[in-house]
Design a protein around this motif. Sequence first.
Motif, short mmCIF file in Angstrom:
data_model
loop_
_atom_site.label_atom_id
_atom_site.label_comp_id
_atom_site.label_asym_id
_atom_site.label_seq_id
_atom_site.Cartn_x
_atom_site.Cartn_y
_atom_site.Cartn_z
N PHE A 43 41.20 80.72 1.84
CA PHE A 43 40.35 80.97 2.99
C PHE A 43 39.22 82.09 2.44
CE2 PHE A 43 39.09 84.56 5.80
CZ PHE A 43 38.53 83.95 6.98
N GLY A 44 39.39 82.98 1.58
CA GLY A 44 38.35 84.01 0.83
C GLY A 44 37.32 83.09 0.51
N TYR A 45 37.63 82.03 -0.43
CA TYR A 45 36.64 81.16 -0.99
C TYR A 45 35.76 80.31 -0.10
CZ TYR A 45 38.60 81.97 -5.37
OH TYR A 45 39.21 83.01 -6.78
N ALA A 46 36.42 80.07 0.98
CA ALA A 46 35.75 79.19 2.24
C ALA A 46 34.97 80.11 2.92
CB ALA A 46 36.88 78.64 2.90
N TRP A 47 35.53 81.40 3.26
CA TRP A 47 34.52 82.19 4.09
C TRP A 47 33.40 82.59 3.55
CZ3 TRP A 47 34.36 83.03 8.99
CH2 TRP A 47 33.80 83.92 9.37
N ARG A 48 33.50 83.08 2.09
CA ARG A 48 32.23 83.37 1.42
C ARG A 48 31.14 82.26 1.06
NH1 ARG A 48 34.34 85.59 -4.08
NH2 ARG A 48 34.89 83.68 -4.38
N ALA A 49 31.65 80.76 0.99
CA ALA A 49 30.81 79.89 1.13
C ALA A 49 30.25 79.49 2.29
CB ALA A 49 31.59 78.70 0.49
N LEU A 50 31.03 79.66 3.51
CA LEU A 50 30.37 79.21 4.89
C LEU A 50 29.34 80.32 5.08
CD1 LEU A 50 30.50 77.98 7.48
CD2 LEU A 50 32.24 79.70 8.31
N VAL A 51 29.75 81.92 5.03
CA VAL A 51 28.56 82.82 5.38
C VAL A 51 27.32 82.46 4.49
CG1 VAL A 51 28.10 85.24 5.17
CG2 VAL A 51 30.25 84.24 6.08
N GLY A 52 27.71 82.33 3.24
CA GLY A 52 26.42 82.08 2.23
C GLY A 52 25.68 81.04 2.49
N ALA A 53 26.24 79.81 3.07
CA ALA A 53 25.47 78.65 3.53
C ALA A 53 24.63 79.04 4.91
CB ALA A 53 26.35 77.54 3.66
N GLU A 54 25.38 79.83 5.55
CA GLU A 54 24.76 80.02 6.87
C GLU A 54 23.72 81.01 6.65
OE1 GLU A 54 27.01 81.77 10.23
OE2 GLU A 54 27.92 79.95 10.70
N LEU A 55 23.79 81.78 5.80
CA LEU A 55 22.52 82.80 5.37
C LEU A 55 21.35 82.18 4.81
CD1 LEU A 55 24.41 85.74 3.93
CD2 LEU A 55 23.24 85.61 6.02
N ILE A 56 21.75 80.93 3.99
CA ILE A 56 20.32 80.30 3.49
C ILE A 56 19.96 79.08 4.28
CG2 ILE A 56 20.03 78.53 1.60
CD1 ILE A 56 22.29 80.15 -0.10
N ALA A 57 20.60 78.42 5.02
CA ALA A 57 20.16 76.94 5.63
C ALA A 57 20.77 76.65 6.95
CB ALA A 57 20.38 75.87 4.63
N ALA A 58 20.98 77.61 7.86
CA ALA A 58 21.76 77.41 9.10
C ALA A 58 20.52 77.56 10.08
CB ALA A 58 22.90 78.05 9.42
N SER A 59 20.75 76.83 11.04
CA SER A 59 19.68 77.15 12.37
C SER A 59 20.72 77.62 13.55
CB SER A 59 19.18 75.63 12.82
OG SER A 59 20.01 74.71 13.19
N THR A 60 21.94 77.74 13.32
CA THR A 60 22.67 78.62 14.45
C THR A 60 23.69 79.43 13.41
OG1 THR A 60 24.28 76.49 14.64
CG2 THR A 60 22.46 76.88 16.03
#
Length: 105
Positions: A43-60
């Motif tokens: 979960f720790g690794y997945a959460w970091r990846a998710l937040v990082g991806a949202e900060l870079i390339a998300a529209s929501t």
Amino acid sequence: MHSVDPKLLQMRQIIRLSRLERLRFITIPSAMSRNPTGLRLGFGYAWRALVGAELIAASTGLGYLTIDSEELARTDRVFVGIAVIALTGVLIDVVLRVMRGMFRS
């Protein structure tokens, strides 16, 4: 599931547990004693990846809210986004730690 202590399986035969009882009282607790730590790390690794991806390339999402608010100089929203991201991560980590403690043998 293959990591069940053979002595527990012998005990199951002695006290004649049904298949459902064996699953409930022996197999699942034996398997769960190892899984919560892996879930917590994953979960720790997945959460970091998710937040990082949202900060870079998300529209929501929370990452988008934080970056968009930063660009609009909405400091209050930036702090809310950061706080929600952090609190969600901490809350799920606490839940997984409690779960690990429940199944510790």
